[in-house]
Write a protein that holds these residues in place. Structure first.
Motif, PDB file in Angstrom:
ATOM      1  N   ILE A 124       0.836  -1.207   0.000  1.00  0.00           N
ATOM      2  CA  ILE A 124       0.000   0.000   0.000  1.00  0.00           C
ATOM      3  C   ILE A 124       0.869   1.254   0.000  1.00  0.00           C
ATOM      4  O   ILE A 124       0.586   2.232  -0.704  1.00  0.00           O
ATOM      5  CB  ILE A 124      -0.943  -0.011   1.226  1.00  0.00           C
ATOM      6  CG1 ILE A 124      -1.919  -1.182   1.123  1.00  0.00           C
ATOM      7  CG2 ILE A 124      -1.717   1.305   1.341  1.00  0.00           C
ATOM      8  CD1 ILE A 124      -2.755  -1.397   2.360  1.00  0.00           C
ATOM      9  N   GLY A 125       1.963   1.235   0.768  1.00  0.00           N
ATOM     10  CA  GLY A 125       2.872   2.375   0.792  1.00  0.00           C
ATOM     11  C   GLY A 125       3.515   2.619  -0.560  1.00  0.00           C
ATOM     12  O   GLY A 125       3.658   3.771  -0.994  1.00  0.00           O
ATOM     13  N   ALA A 126       3.895   1.546  -1.248  1.00  0.00           N
ATOM     14  CA  ALA A 126       4.519   1.682  -2.572  1.00  0.00           C
ATOM     15  C   ALA A 126       3.550   2.290  -3.579  1.00  0.00           C
ATOM     16  O   ALA A 126       3.935   3.119  -4.409  1.00  0.00           O
ATOM     17  CB  ALA A 126       5.010   0.315  -3.056  1.00  0.00           C
ATOM     18  N   VAL A 127       2.276   1.891  -3.500  1.00  0.00           N
ATOM     19  CA  VAL A 127       1.262   2.451  -4.402  1.00  0.00           C
ATOM     20  C   VAL A 127       1.005   3.920  -4.064  1.00  0.00           C
ATOM     21  O   VAL A 127       0.887   4.772  -4.951  1.00  0.00           O
ATOM     22  CB  VAL A 127      -0.046   1.644  -4.324  1.00  0.00           C
ATOM     23  CG1 VAL A 127      -1.152   2.315  -5.128  1.00  0.00           C
ATOM     24  CG2 VAL A 127       0.168   0.218  -4.820  1.00  0.00           C
ATOM     25  N   ALA A 128       0.951   4.237  -2.758  1.00  0.00           N
ATOM     26  CA  ALA A 128       0.699   5.617  -2.329  1.00  0.00           C
ATOM     27  C   ALA A 128       1.835   6.547  -2.731  1.00  0.00           C
ATOM     28  O   ALA A 128       1.619   7.748  -2.947  1.00  0.00           O
ATOM     29  CB  ALA A 128       0.490   5.667  -0.815  1.00  0.00           C
ATOM     30  N   ASN A 129       3.047   6.009  -2.869  1.00  0.00           N
ATOM     31  CA  ASN A 129       4.217   6.825  -3.210  1.00  0.00           C
ATOM     32  C   ASN A 129       4.071   7.531  -4.548  1.00  0.00           C
ATOM     33  O   ASN A 129       4.636   8.620  -4.748  1.00  0.00           O
ATOM     34  CB  ASN A 129       5.461   5.936  -3.206  1.00  0.00           C
ATOM     35  CG  ASN A 129       6.696   6.632  -3.760  1.00  0.00           C
ATOM     36  OD1 ASN A 129       6.962   6.575  -4.957  1.00  0.00           O
ATOM     37  ND2 ASN A 129       7.431   7.292  -2.877  1.00  0.00           N
ATOM     38  N   LYS A 130       3.289   6.958  -5.461  1.00  0.00           N
ATOM     39  CA  LYS A 130       3.207   7.536  -6.810  1.00  0.00           C
ATOM     40  C   LYS A 130       2.513   8.897  -6.827  1.00  0.00           C
ATOM     41  O   LYS A 130       2.614   9.634  -7.817  1.00  0.00           O
ATOM     42  CB  LYS A 130       2.498   6.568  -7.759  1.00  0.00           C
ATOM     43  CG  LYS A 130       1.023   6.349  -7.458  1.00  0.00           C
ATOM     44  CD  LYS A 130       0.411   5.356  -8.446  1.00  0.00           C
ATOM     45  CE  LYS A 130      -1.081   5.141  -8.164  1.00  0.00           C
ATOM     46  NZ  LYS A 130      -1.682   4.187  -9.115  1.00  0.00           N
ATOM     47  N   SER A 131       1.839   9.261  -5.739  1.00  0.00           N
ATOM     48  CA  SER A 131       1.149  10.557  -5.690  1.00  0.00           C
ATOM     49  C   SER A 131       2.088  11.703  -5.300  1.00  0.00           C
ATOM     50  O   SER A 131       1.698  12.871  -5.350  1.00  0.00           O
ATOM     51  CB  SER A 131      -0.006  10.497  -4.689  1.00  0.00           C
ATOM     52  OG  SER A 131       0.471  10.264  -3.378  1.00  0.00           O
ATOM     53  N   PHE A 132       3.334  11.392  -4.914  1.00  0.00           N
ATOM     54  CA  PHE A 132       4.274  12.430  -4.475  1.00  0.00           C
ATOM     55  C   PHE A 132       4.846  13.215  -5.654  1.00  0.00           C
ATOM     56  O   PHE A 132       5.260  12.631  -6.662  1.00  0.00           O
ATOM     57  CB  PHE A 132       5.457  11.814  -3.714  1.00  0.00           C
ATOM     58  CG  PHE A 132       5.179  11.504  -2.279  1.00  0.00           C
ATOM     59  CD1 PHE A 132       4.555  12.415  -1.443  1.00  0.00           C
ATOM     60  CD2 PHE A 132       5.581  10.284  -1.736  1.00  0.00           C
ATOM     61  CE1 PHE A 132       4.315  12.129  -0.116  1.00  0.00           C
ATOM     62  CE2 PHE A 132       5.349   9.980  -0.401  1.00  0.00           C
ATOM     63  CZ  PHE A 132       4.713  10.916   0.408  1.00  0.00           C
ATOM     64  N   SER A 133       4.891  14.539  -5.497  1.00  0.00           N
ATOM     65  CA  SER A 133       5.765  15.361  -6.329  1.00  0.00           C
ATOM     66  C   SER A 133       7.088  15.467  -5.582  1.00  0.00           C
ATOM     67  O   SER A 133       7.179  15.074  -4.412  1.00  0.00           O
ATOM     68  CB  SER A 133       5.168  16.756  -6.526  1.00  0.00           C
ATOM     69  OG  SER A 133       5.090  17.441  -5.272  1.00  0.00           O
ATOM     70  N   MET A 134       8.126  16.004  -6.219  1.00  0.00           N
ATOM     71  CA  MET A 134       9.407  16.136  -5.530  1.00  0.00           C
ATOM     72  C   MET A 134       9.282  17.038  -4.306  1.00  0.00           C
ATOM     73  O   MET A 134       9.859  16.756  -3.251  1.00  0.00           O
ATOM     74  CB  MET A 134      10.471  16.688  -6.489  1.00  0.00           C
ATOM     75  CG  MET A 134      11.854  16.849  -5.844  1.00  0.00           C
ATOM     76  SD  MET A 134      12.521  15.288  -5.168  1.00  0.00           S
ATOM     77  CE  MET A 134      13.194  14.559  -6.658  1.00  0.00           C
ATOM     78  N   GLU A 135       8.511  18.120  -4.440  1.00  0.00           N
ATOM     79  CA  GLU A 135       8.361  19.055  -3.321  1.00  0.00           C
ATOM     80  C   GLU A 135       7.645  18.397  -2.141  1.00  0.00           C
ATOM     81  O   GLU A 135       8.078  18.517  -0.992  1.00  0.00           O
ATOM     82  CB  GLU A 135       7.598  20.314  -3.765  1.00  0.00           C
ATOM     83  CG  GLU A 135       8.363  21.223  -4.700  1.00  0.00           C
ATOM     84  CD  GLU A 135       8.448  20.670  -6.120  1.00  0.00           C
ATOM     85  OE1 GLU A 135       7.628  19.778  -6.453  1.00  0.00           O
ATOM     86  OE2 GLU A 135       9.328  21.115  -6.880  1.00  0.00           O
ATOM     87  N   SER A 136       6.543  17.707  -2.410  1.00  0.00           N
ATOM     88  CA  SER A 136       5.795  17.085  -1.315  1.00  0.00           C
ATOM     89  C   SER A 136       6.576  15.934  -0.693  1.00  0.00           C
ATOM     90  O   SER A 136       6.543  15.728   0.524  1.00  0.00           O
ATOM     91  CB  SER A 136       4.425  16.588  -1.813  1.00  0.00           C
ATOM     92  OG  SER A 136       4.571  15.593  -2.810  1.00  0.00           O
TER      93      SER A 136
END
Length: 274
Positions: A93-105
């Motif tokens: 779940i964490g790996a899937v959630a990671n895709k929503s990050f921009s570099m800044e966030s």
């Protein structure tokens, strides 16, 4: 020069990660993000690739140190597998959630997380273990080389729940999860420190297999970087496991937490300034 730098990053991360049970991702991820802005080799390295690549390396760091700890008979396999029941799904779940990050966030949240890890490392030797679970339903015992016997235990549901959160942060930030799991095992469940570190690295290995597979599916791996870092991480992890059996890691932990605070502050600043 950049390739030598990657090998040294792996060596340093593997040694420190294995020594105190962190896994090494707290060094690898910020190093890849940091040097990505200063070298042509690591240019345009986004948070997804940094995390995915780190987790590939965590497989080898976890395996190398686990094999070393097996020789010292400090790995609690049953507890590690029980924790993995929670950590495995959490890491996906964490790996899937990671895709929503921009570099800044990513910089912002990971920076705050690094500061939290540093704080945990700072207080973990100052807090007395909680005796609540000493007589819990799941009991274990361990006898060290000097003949001293330790008793520890935890409610399986609570252990799985904590491991789920640890796995989630591992898949999200690529840090292995030991930075949270080791203090929990020592302070809450009364694990002997050497057993906690060894069992944490066993769980890091299993969780990294699952979360890295998810990142591979999502296309978040730079195999060239991984291949450059893995040799250093492998031998560094073996060295860290050896040192763990020979000395107190307090001084290195103090140095590590200072480094993490500085890195965390810098990442938070970058996150706010864009």
């Amino acid at each position: 020069m950049e390739w030598i730098l990657l090998v040294l990053i792996g060596l340093f991360a593997g040694a420190l990660g294995s020594l105190v049970g962190l896994g090494g991702g707290v060094i690898i991820v910020p190093a890849l993000v940091f040097f990505g802005g200063y070298t042509a080799l690591l240019d345009d390295l986004g948070p997804q690739v940094a995390v995915g690549t780190s987790l590939i390396i965590m497989i080898f760091t976890g395996l190398s140190s686990t094999l070393s700890y097996i020789k010292h008979k400090t790995v609690d396999y049953k507890s590690g597998l029980l924790f993995f029941i929670g950590a495995g799904p959490g890491s996906i779940i964490g790996a899937v959630a990671n895709k929503s990050f921009s570099m800044e966030s990513f910089n912002l949240y990971f920076g705050f997380f690094m500061i939290l890890v540093s704080f945990i490392l700072m207080i973990r030797n100052k807090i007395k273990p909680i005796e609540t679970f000493k007589q819990s339903s799941y009991q274990r015992s361990f006898t060290d080389a000097s003949g001293r016997e330790f008793s520890y235990g935890f409610p399986p549901v609570l252990g799985v729940a904590i491991a789920f959160f640890v796995g989630f942060t591992s898949g999200l930030f690529g840090i292995g999860g030991g930075s949270l799991m080791v203090p929990a095992m020592i302070l809450v469940f009364l694990f002997p420190p050497h057993v906690a570190v060894a069992t944490s690295m066993f769980m890091v290995f299993l969780s990294a297999l699952v979360s890295s597979a998810t990142h591979i599916y999502l296309g978040n791996i730079n195999w060239l970087y991984a291949l450059a870092i893995i040799p250093g991480a492998w031998f560094g992890a073996k060295g860290g496991a050896y040192l763990n059996s020979k000395l107190q890691s307090g001084a290195l932990v103090n140095i590590l937490r200072i480094i993490l605070v500085l890195i965390g502050i810098r990442l938070v600043y970058q996150g706010f300034t864009g």
